[in-house]
Design a protein around this motif. Structure first.
Motif, short mmCIF file in Angstrom:
data_model
loop_
_atom_site.label_atom_id
_atom_site.label_comp_id
_atom_site.label_asym_id
_atom_site.label_seq_id
_atom_site.Cartn_x
_atom_site.Cartn_y
_atom_site.Cartn_z
N VAL A 153 6.40 9.44 -0.12
CA VAL A 153 5.81 8.11 -0.28
C VAL A 153 6.00 7.30 1.00
O VAL A 153 7.12 7.13 1.47
N LEU A 154 4.90 6.80 1.55
CA LEU A 154 4.92 5.87 2.67
C LEU A 154 4.47 4.53 2.11
O LEU A 154 3.37 4.41 1.58
N LYS A 155 5.32 3.53 2.25
CA LYS A 155 5.06 2.20 1.70
C LYS A 155 4.87 1.22 2.85
O LYS A 155 5.66 1.20 3.79
N GLN A 156 3.80 0.42 2.78
CA GLN A 156 3.56 -0.56 3.84
C GLN A 156 3.13 -1.90 3.24
O GLN A 156 2.43 -1.94 2.22
N LYS A 190 0.86 -1.18 0.00
CA LYS A 190 0.00 0.00 0.00
C LYS A 190 0.90 1.23 0.00
O LYS A 190 1.87 1.29 0.74
N LEU A 191 0.56 2.18 -0.84
CA LEU A 191 1.32 3.43 -0.92
C LEU A 191 0.45 4.58 -0.48
O LEU A 191 -0.70 4.71 -0.91
N GLN A 192 1.00 5.43 0.36
CA GLN A 192 0.37 6.69 0.72
C GLN A 192 1.28 7.77 0.13
O GLN A 192 2.47 7.81 0.43
N CYS A 199 11.54 7.34 -7.64
CA CYS A 199 10.71 6.46 -6.83
C CYS A 199 10.20 5.31 -7.70
O CYS A 199 9.30 5.50 -8.52
N THR A 200 10.77 4.14 -7.50
CA THR A 200 10.39 2.98 -8.32
C THR A 200 9.01 2.44 -7.99
O THR A 200 8.47 1.63 -8.75
N ASP A 201 8.41 2.89 -6.89
CA ASP A 201 7.07 2.43 -6.53
C ASP A 201 5.97 3.16 -7.29
O ASP A 201 4.83 2.70 -7.32
#
Length: 176
Positions: free
Chosen positions: A107-110, A94-96, A150-152
Motif C-alpha cells: 500500500v502506497l498512501k498519499q 489516495k491509495l495505490q 492495514c487500517t487503510d
C-alpha cells in the motif's frame, strides 16, 4: 447509470453501485482492471445482481477505490482541492494497492496534494499484479503480510462506506 467503466487518457474510471447507496469510484490501469475481472478494452456494465454488485464494490475498496455520496460530490471536491483549497488533511488519501501472488498487500498512501515520484510510472506500466507490487515497493509502499493489519483498507463494504461518510463530514465541515 449502468456504465461501470469509462476509459480516458489517465486510465479508466471504474464505478460500483452499492445497495447501501452512494457510489464507489476508482481510477485504475490495466492490471487492476484484470484483477477486478473487467475488460481492458471494452466498456463494462454494472451487475443487476445486488449481492454481486456489493461484492464488486468491496473489491474496488480493497484496491483503493473510495465511497462517495455521489460522483458530483467527489468531482466538486477534487476540483476545489486541485485549485489549492485547504483539503489535504480532510480529503481521503489516495491509495495505490498491490496484491502479490505470495500473499499480503502493498500500500502506497498519499495526501491529495503530494506529488508522486517519477518512478511511479513503473507502477502504472506494470503488466501483472506481481510487477505492480515490485514497483510499489520501489517507490516506498508499505507491505502488510496480513491485510487486516492495514487500517487503510476496509474490512468490509460497510466499513468502506463508514470511512467514506467520515471523509464526507470532514469536507462539509471545511465548507461551513
Amino acid at each position: 447509470m449502468t456504465t461501470r467503466t469509462e476509459f480516458h487518457i489517465s486510465g479508466c474510471t471504474v464505478r460500483g453501485f452499492p445497495t447501501y447507496g452512494g457510489i464507489v469510484l476508482g481510477t485504475v490501469r490495466g492490471v487492476e482492471l484484470e484483477w477486478l475481472g473487467l475488460s481492458r478494452s471494452e466498456p463494462s456494465l454494472r451487475s443487476l445482481d445486488p449481492q454481486e454488485e456489493d461484492e464488486f464494490c468491496y473489491q474496488m475498496l480493497r484496491l483503493g477505490g473510495q465511497w462517495f455520496k455521489s460522483e458530483a460530490f467527489r468531482d466538486n471536491r477534487e476540483s476545489r482541492a486541485s485549485g489549492g483549497y485547504p483539503y489535504d488533511e480532510n480529503f481521503p488519501p489516495k491509495l495505490q494497492v498491490g496484491y502479490p501472488g505470495s500473499g499480503g498487500v502493498w500500500v502506497l498512501k498519499q495526501l491529495h496534494s503530494e506529488e508522486l515520484p517519477d518512478e511511479f510510472a513503473k507502477v502504472e506500466m506494470a503488466f501483472t499484479m506481481d510487477e505492480r507490487c515490485v514497483a510499489l515497493e520501489a517507490v516506498g509502499a508499505k507491505f502488510y503480510a496480513n491485510i487486516s493489519d492495514c487500517t487503510d483498507i476496509p474490512a468490509s463494504l460497510e466499513d468502506g462506506i463508514t470511512i467514506g461518510k467520515y471523509w464526507e463530514a470532514m469536507l462539509k465541515a471545511i465548507d461551513e
